[in-house]
Design a protein around this motif. Structure first.
Motif, short mmCIF file in Angstrom:
data_model
loop_
_atom_site.label_atom_id
_atom_site.label_comp_id
_atom_site.label_asym_id
_atom_site.label_seq_id
_atom_site.Cartn_x
_atom_site.Cartn_y
_atom_site.Cartn_z
N ILE A 440 0.73 -1.08 -0.04
CA ILE A 440 0.12 0.10 -0.02
C ILE A 440 0.87 1.21 0.00
N VAL A 441 1.93 1.09 0.74
CA VAL A 441 2.89 2.48 0.70
C VAL A 441 3.42 2.63 -0.65
N ARG A 442 3.75 1.73 -1.14
CA ARG A 442 4.45 1.85 -2.61
C ARG A 442 3.35 2.26 -3.53
N THR A 443 2.24 1.79 -3.48
CA THR A 443 0.97 2.04 -4.15
C THR A 443 0.81 3.62 -4.14
N ILE A 444 0.94 4.14 -2.92
CA ILE A 444 0.33 5.69 -2.55
C ILE A 444 1.44 6.37 -3.06
N ALA A 445 2.85 5.90 -2.94
CA ALA A 445 3.82 6.91 -3.53
C ALA A 445 4.01 6.81 -4.99
N GLU A 446 3.41 5.77 -5.89
CA GLU A 446 3.46 5.85 -7.28
C GLU A 446 2.18 6.54 -7.76
N ALA A 447 1.09 6.70 -7.12
CA ALA A 447 0.06 7.31 -7.20
C ALA A 447 0.65 9.03 -7.40
N HIS A 448 1.49 9.48 -6.53
CA HIS A 448 2.11 10.61 -6.40
C HIS A 448 3.06 11.04 -7.37
N GLY A 449 3.51 9.95 -8.13
CA GLY A 449 4.81 9.89 -8.88
C GLY A 449 5.97 10.02 -8.37
N TRP A 450 5.98 9.52 -7.00
CA TRP A 450 7.41 9.47 -6.14
C TRP A 450 8.16 8.00 -6.39
N GLU A 451 9.26 7.99 -6.27
CA GLU A 451 10.09 6.74 -5.93
C GLU A 451 10.35 6.31 -4.56
N VAL A 452 10.15 5.10 -4.25
CA VAL A 452 10.42 4.58 -2.70
C VAL A 452 11.17 3.41 -2.90
N ASP A 453 12.07 3.57 -1.94
CA ASP A 453 13.24 2.45 -1.79
C ASP A 453 13.42 2.31 -0.16
N VAL A 454 13.98 1.33 0.19
CA VAL A 454 14.35 0.74 1.57
C VAL A 454 15.75 0.60 1.35
N THR A 455 16.34 1.15 2.69
CA THR A 455 17.92 0.91 2.84
C THR A 455 18.13 0.94 4.31
N GLU A 456 19.36 1.10 4.67
CA GLU A 456 19.70 0.92 6.12
C GLU A 456 19.69 2.50 6.48
N GLY A 457 19.21 2.56 7.75
CA GLY A 457 19.15 4.11 8.61
C GLY A 457 20.54 4.27 9.09
N ASP A 458 20.73 5.51 9.60
CA ASP A 458 21.83 5.87 10.50
C ASP A 458 22.08 4.90 11.92
#
Length: 479
Positions: A440-458
């Protein structure tokens, strides 16, 4: 419908020449004007395809031609010069197309007959020219003609401001406000080298092979046009003998079409996700429920009913998440300026946070659908608490140069080998989850035209980055 060309015959004996032509000539309509005559007014009263100036010493022949040129720079003029009444040098300066020496006793009707094919041909050329002029001035497309060296020869008014401001700005900052400003220039004078090299290479291909190029889709050039697309077609410009003189090209804006195609792609991807959930994730708890009911009928053990209840609740959760996917997947067409920080706080209040903490390190304003943005943040927060524990620390901040924001936690993080799969429907490391939260997170991001990635935080946990929000969509410090 074919009509004969109309000629304005100006001269001392113009009326008798016109009458003689009507009696014996054909293929032309000849109207007469005897000096002194207001040539400009006469031309304005009719549609003439040529002017014949039968010049002698009785009137000012060059003055007549000057009046014609003031009326029209392209109207063909034929001079029949008697004696020294109209010097050839003067005729050349005034743009006379045909110059003939004609004695007073020469047969004017026979002369007109010899001139008729040239007058007809010149009329067709002028008509074709005016049709091209009308096309280039009025059609809302970028139409251009280049020579063999890729220099612009003609182009339409629509070439300027096709999908941006009403001018074309070259990389050096020079603005071109009219087609005339671009004539003689190549693409290297108008566009960045990366764009020009490809365009000129296409020109060379057309010129050298005589083959056309169709529907070459490219990103538009210019400020604020990153998501604007055009399609270009090029064909050889040939002369009457078939020799290639250059290139004729047409470019049009296909941004709406590209957006529609992307929307269809996203819809198809969502349908595939739905099919996966329905065929697999819903089927498993349904089969468990049906099997337990069969056992319950056989032995009446209440444990079977508890299992049925859990399966039904899981089905209900899956159905709710699938509906959310369907609702949130529609393209955001009317985003509004939305402050990220208060939306994040509202999302945090909805989630069961237990002892978890939220640190908001942004005051960004972005163009978004506020409700969908909150849904996105809620799902990311739930994921952090689900995997990071009840006392997980969550941070929301800016990406910086990439233009976007992130949500990070100090939990165990996402293994590098699983980062490409976490957004897939059904992916979950929890027995209680539906596996659709991050989808759902990816779907909402794509609906806005955004890219979404997951990586390691600080802090070593998971960091979800929402990038390419865009320079105009993400506004810091209220600018």
């Amino acid at each position: 419908m074919h009509t004969s060309p109309t000629v304005l015959y100006v001269g001392a004996n113009a009326q008798s020449v016109a009458e003689s032509w009507r009696e014996s000539g054909e293929g032309l309509v000849v109207e007469s004007a005897t000096p002194p005559v207001d040539v400009d007014a006469t031309l304005a009263d009719g549609r003439f395809d040529a002017v014949v100036c039968d010049s002698d010493d009785s009137f000012d022949g060059p003055g007549v031609v000057e009046a014609v040129r003031e009326y029209s720079a392209s109207l063909p003029v034929i001079v029949l010069a008697g004696g020294d009444s109209f010097p050839l040098a003067t005729a050349t300066e005034l743009g006379v197309e045909t110059y003939l020496q004609a004695d007073a006793d020469a047969d004017r009707v026979a002369t007109l007959e010899r001139l008729r094919p040239a007058i007809e041909r010149r009329r067709e050329q002028r008509r074709e020219s005016t049709m091209l002029d009308s096309l280039l001035e009025n059609v809302p497309l970028s139409i251009y003609i280049k020579d063999r060296q890729s220099r612009h020869v003609r182009l339409s008014d629509g070439a300027l401001g096709l999908n941006g401001p009403p001018y074309l700005e070259s990389p050096d900052g020079k603005r071109h406000h009219s087609p005339e400003d671009i004539v003689g220039k190549t693409d290297f004078d108008l566009y960045p080298p990366t764009l020009s090299e490809g365009a000129v290479a296409d020109d060379r291909h057309v010129v050298e092979t005589g083959e056309s190029i169709e529907d070459r889709i490219e990103r538009a050039y210019g400020d604020d046009l990153e998501e604007t697309y055009v399609t270009t077609a090029k064909a050889p410009w040939r002369d009457e003998h078939g020799n290639v003189l250059g290139v004729v090209g047409v470019t049009r804006d296909v941004t709406d079409r590209k957006k529609y195609e992307k929307q269809l792609e996203r819809q198809n991807e969502r349908l595939e996700r739905f099919a996966s959930v329905i065929s697999h994730d819903l089927r498993n708890p349904l089969e468990v429920a049906l099997g337990r009911l069969e056992f319950a009928r056989a032995d009446g053990d209440e444990a079977h009913f508890d299992a049925v209840e859990r399966s039904l609740y899981r089905i209900d959760d899956l159905v709710e998440d699938v509906l959310t996917l369907a609702r949130e997947g529609e393209t955001v067409s009317d985003p509004e300026p939305t402050d990220l920080a208060p939306v994040a706080r509202d999302a945090w209040k909805v989630v069961e946070t237990v002892d978890a903490s939220l640190d908001i390190q942004t005051d960004a304003t972005l163009l978004a659908d506020g409700g969908r943005l909150q849904q996105l943040l809620e799902n990311v927060f739930r994921n952090s608490i689900e995997h990071g524990g009840p006392d997980v620390a969550v941070t929301v901040g800016d990406l910086g140069v990439r233009q976007g924001f992130f949500v990070a936690d100090d939990g165990p993080g996402v293994p590098e080998g699983d980062r490409d799969s976490v957004f897939d429907p059904g992916y979950s490391t929890s027995e209680d989850g539906t596996g659709l939260g991050l989808s759902i997170v990816r779907t909402i991001a794509e609906a806005h035209g955004w890219e979404v990635d997951v990586t390691e935080g600080d802090a070593g946990g998971a960091r979800f980055e929402f990038g390419e929000v865009g320079d105009d969509a993400l506004d810091r410090d209220g600018d």
